[in-house]
Design a protein around this motif. Structure first.
Motif, PDB file in Angstrom:
ATOM      1  N   UNK A  11      25.458  59.305  37.369  1.00 19.43           N
ATOM      2  CA  UNK A  11      24.251  58.592  36.936  1.00 19.43           C
ATOM      3  C   UNK A  11      24.533  57.102  36.861  1.00 19.43           C
ATOM      4  N   UNK A  12      23.623  56.302  37.405  1.00 24.02           N
ATOM      5  CA  UNK A  12      23.718  54.853  37.272  1.00 24.02           C
ATOM      6  C   UNK A  12      23.099  54.416  35.955  1.00 24.02           C
ATOM      7  N   UNK A  13      23.487  53.237  35.464  1.00 25.50           N
ATOM      8  CA  UNK A  13      22.888  52.734  34.220  1.00 25.50           C
ATOM      9  C   UNK A  13      21.361  52.629  34.294  1.00 25.50           C
ATOM     10  N   UNK A  14      20.805  52.267  35.466  1.00 25.79           N
ATOM     11  CA  UNK A  14      19.333  52.174  35.582  1.00 25.79           C
ATOM     12  C   UNK A  14      18.689  53.534  35.356  1.00 25.79           C
ATOM     13  N   UNK A  20      20.677  74.646  32.706  1.00 21.73           N
ATOM     14  CA  UNK A  20      21.222  73.330  32.341  1.00 21.73           C
ATOM     15  C   UNK A  20      22.747  73.303  32.273  1.00 21.73           C
ATOM     16  N   UNK A  21      23.348  74.403  31.861  1.00 25.39           N
ATOM     17  CA  UNK A  21      24.801  74.386  31.690  1.00 25.39           C
ATOM     18  C   UNK A  21      25.537  74.367  33.031  1.00 25.39           C
ATOM     19  N   UNK A  22      24.798  74.520  34.141  1.00 25.25           N
ATOM     20  CA  UNK A  22      25.434  74.438  35.460  1.00 25.25           C
ATOM     21  C   UNK A  22      25.453  73.005  35.980  1.00 25.25           C
ATOM     22  N   UNK A  23      24.907  72.090  35.177  1.00 26.83           N
ATOM     23  CA  UNK A  23      24.874  70.685  35.591  1.00 26.83           C
ATOM     24  C   UNK A  23      25.749  69.849  34.671  1.00 26.83           C
ATOM     25  N   UNK A  24      26.537  68.973  35.279  1.00 28.66           N
ATOM     26  CA  UNK A  24      27.270  67.983  34.502  1.00 28.66           C
ATOM     27  C   UNK A  24      26.857  66.604  34.996  1.00 28.66           C
ATOM     28  N   UNK A  25      26.393  65.763  34.100  1.00 28.91           N
ATOM     29  CA  UNK A  25      26.039  64.393  34.465  1.00 28.91           C
ATOM     30  C   UNK A  25      27.201  63.483  34.093  1.00 28.91           C
ATOM     31  N   UNK A  26      27.620  62.645  35.040  1.00 26.40           N
ATOM     32  CA  UNK A  26      28.737  61.735  34.788  1.00 26.40           C
ATOM     33  C   UNK A  26      28.209  60.328  34.542  1.00 26.40           C
ATOM     34  N   UNK A  27      28.561  59.781  33.402  1.00 33.37           N
ATOM     35  CA  UNK A  27      28.201  58.391  33.096  1.00 33.37           C
ATOM     36  C   UNK A  27      29.497  57.641  32.826  1.00 33.37           C
ATOM     37  N   UNK A  28      29.565  56.381  33.239  1.00 32.84           N
ATOM     38  CA  UNK A  28      30.842  55.703  33.040  1.00 32.84           C
ATOM     39  C   UNK A  28      30.936  55.178  31.616  1.00 32.84           C
ATOM     40  N   UNK A  29      32.186  55.092  31.194  1.00 33.35           N
ATOM     41  CA  UNK A  29      32.482  54.588  29.862  1.00 33.35           C
ATOM     42  C   UNK A  29      31.831  53.220  29.669  1.00 33.35           C
ATOM     43  N   UNK A  31      29.170  51.958  30.921  1.00 31.96           N
ATOM     44  CA  UNK A  31      27.721  51.975  30.774  1.00 31.96           C
ATOM     45  C   UNK A  31      27.306  52.381  29.361  1.00 31.96           C
ATOM     46  N   UNK A  32      28.204  53.021  28.638  1.00 35.36           N
ATOM     47  CA  UNK A  32      27.839  53.480  27.295  1.00 35.36           C
ATOM     48  C   UNK A  32      28.342  52.547  26.202  1.00 35.36           C
ATOM     49  N   UNK A  33      29.269  51.666  26.569  1.00 39.28           N
ATOM     50  CA  UNK A  33      29.798  50.752  25.564  1.00 39.28           C
ATOM     51  C   UNK A  33      28.657  49.923  24.998  1.00 39.28           C
ATOM     52  N   UNK A  34      28.535  49.932  23.712  1.00 38.07           N
ATOM     53  CA  UNK A  34      27.504  49.121  23.083  1.00 38.07           C
ATOM     54  C   UNK A  34      26.153  49.814  22.994  1.00 38.07           C
ATOM     55  N   UNK A  35      26.023  50.998  23.605  1.00 36.40           N
ATOM     56  CA  UNK A  35      24.740  51.711  23.534  1.00 36.40           C
ATOM     57  C   UNK A  35      24.487  52.123  22.082  1.00 36.40           C
ATOM     58  N   UNK A  57      29.767  64.037  31.056  1.00 39.25           N
ATOM     59  CA  UNK A  57      31.165  63.613  31.200  1.00 39.25           C
ATOM     60  C   UNK A  57      31.239  62.093  31.168  1.00 39.25           C
ATOM     61  N   UNK A  58      32.284  61.604  30.518  1.00 39.31           N
ATOM     62  CA  UNK A  58      32.522  60.164  30.465  1.00 39.31           C
ATOM     63  C   UNK A  58      33.460  59.816  31.620  1.00 39.31           C
TER      64      UNK A  58
END
Ligand code: C2E
Ligand code: CA
Ligand code: CA
Ligand code: CA
Length: 284
Positions: free
Chosen positions: A121-124, A146-155, A157-161, A180-181
């Motif tokens: 996933x992109x930040x946008x 839903x449990x068959x999907x894992x969305x990856x977001x980078x660390x 992109x979440x800093x400061x969220x 996943x991070x």
């Protein structure tokens, strides 16, 4: 010497002009590329270190450009992010990946339940108001739980969220989607912050495992991975390691308690059919 210096300067300048022009034409070509179906997805298996079974695969997008050939995501994802095209492109990737995962699971029968698909996933996309409803709709259309999907977001992109920014991810996590991070360890998130995130997996960046490719093993890398694994497990997080290229590395990382691995040692990213072969081989 001065002339040579001047020449070098001119060369560098021409080169950067060419890059700007190339960037423009690639950016302009993105929407039509999506319409014409020039994007495709390769899948790279994720392997459970304890027993070597295939757990699923990460979806990695590519662009079959009519004149430049196959372009990797690093060459066009940033452009798609700048122009907002990443939202429809990302949704397309999610749709394809969800259908693909459904196919794998069907083909593997009862043993297919363990197969998952990971999507970046992109930040946008993260901050897009319809992330949750879009994702739910895609899963329903594909008939994928839903449990068959894992969305990856980078660390990063979440800093400061803050809590508001994290709410959509938390909603997805509550529905059973694994979060996943990605590129863990490359950012500056402090460790206590990890507890507040709705993530269930840390994907340890490749830079941490490079020192274990072959003897002599870097003892500092070993200590760091050991520390991260112990922290992750304390927080009930699974650890996936990226960039596993050698048997030595795989064996070390298994010994250090990492849960899942991904890398050229197991398989390069490839067509979706290959996962059928790998996963079905496990099931029999
Ligand atoms: P990432 O999520 O960190 O993906 C892992 C990258 O490492 C992939 O590069 C993969 O091909 C590469 N890799 C896998 N195993 C090995 C290995 O053993 N050794 C080495 N040296 N490299 C390995 P790729 O496919 O070029 O993707 C680059 C990045 O593009 C990804 O990094 C991800 O951040 C982004 N990306 C890919 N697909 C998508 C997508 O659909 N949406 C978004 N937003 N980003 C994507
Ligand atoms: Ca990733
Ligand atoms: Ca990564
Ligand atoms: Ca990356």
């Amino acid at each position: 010497a001065k002339a040579a210096g001047g020449n070098r300067y001119e060369l560098a300048d021409a080169d950067s002009n060419a890059r700007v022009i190339a960037r423009h034409s690639l950016t302009n070509g993105l929407p039509a590329a999506l319409e014409r179906g020039e994007f495709f997805i390769e899948y790279q298996p994720l392997v459970r270190l304890a027993d070597g079974t295939v757990r699923g695969a990460e979806a990695l997008v590519r662009w079959l450009h009519p004149t430049h050939g196959v372009l990797g995501p690093d060459q066009f994802i940033p452009l798609a992010e700048d122009t907002g095209l990443i939202v429809p492109l990302g949704r397309w990737v999610l749709e394809q990946a969800a259908r693909q995962a459904r196919d794998w699971r069907d083909a593997a029968g009862g043993d297919g339940d363990r197969l998952r698909v990971n999507v970046n996933l992109s930040p946008c996309q993260l901050s897009h108001p319809s992330l949750v409803s879009d994702t739910v709709a895609v899963l329903e259309d594909a008939g994928l739980c839903p449990s068959a999907l894992c969305l990856e977001v980078t660390e990063n992109d979440l800093i400061g969220a803050d809590e508001d920014a994290l709410r959509p991810l938390r909603q997805l996590a509550d529905l059973g989607v694994d979060i996943a991070l990605d590129d863990f360890g490359t950012g500056y998130s402090n460790l206590s912050y990890l507890r507040r995130l709705p993530v269930s997996t840390l994907k340890l960046d490749r830079s941490f495992t490079r020192g274990m490719q072959r003897a002599p093993i870097d003892p500092v890398d070993v200590k760091i991975v050991e520390g991260i694994v112990s922290l992750a497990h304390t927080l009930d997080l699974a650890v996936t390691v990226e960039g596993v290229e050698t048997a030595v590395q795989a064996e070390y990382l298994r010994g250090l308690g990492c849960d899942t691995a991904q890398g050229w040692y197991y398989a390069r990213p490839g067509p979706p059919e290959r996962l059928h072969t790998l996963a079905l081989a496990d099931a029999s």
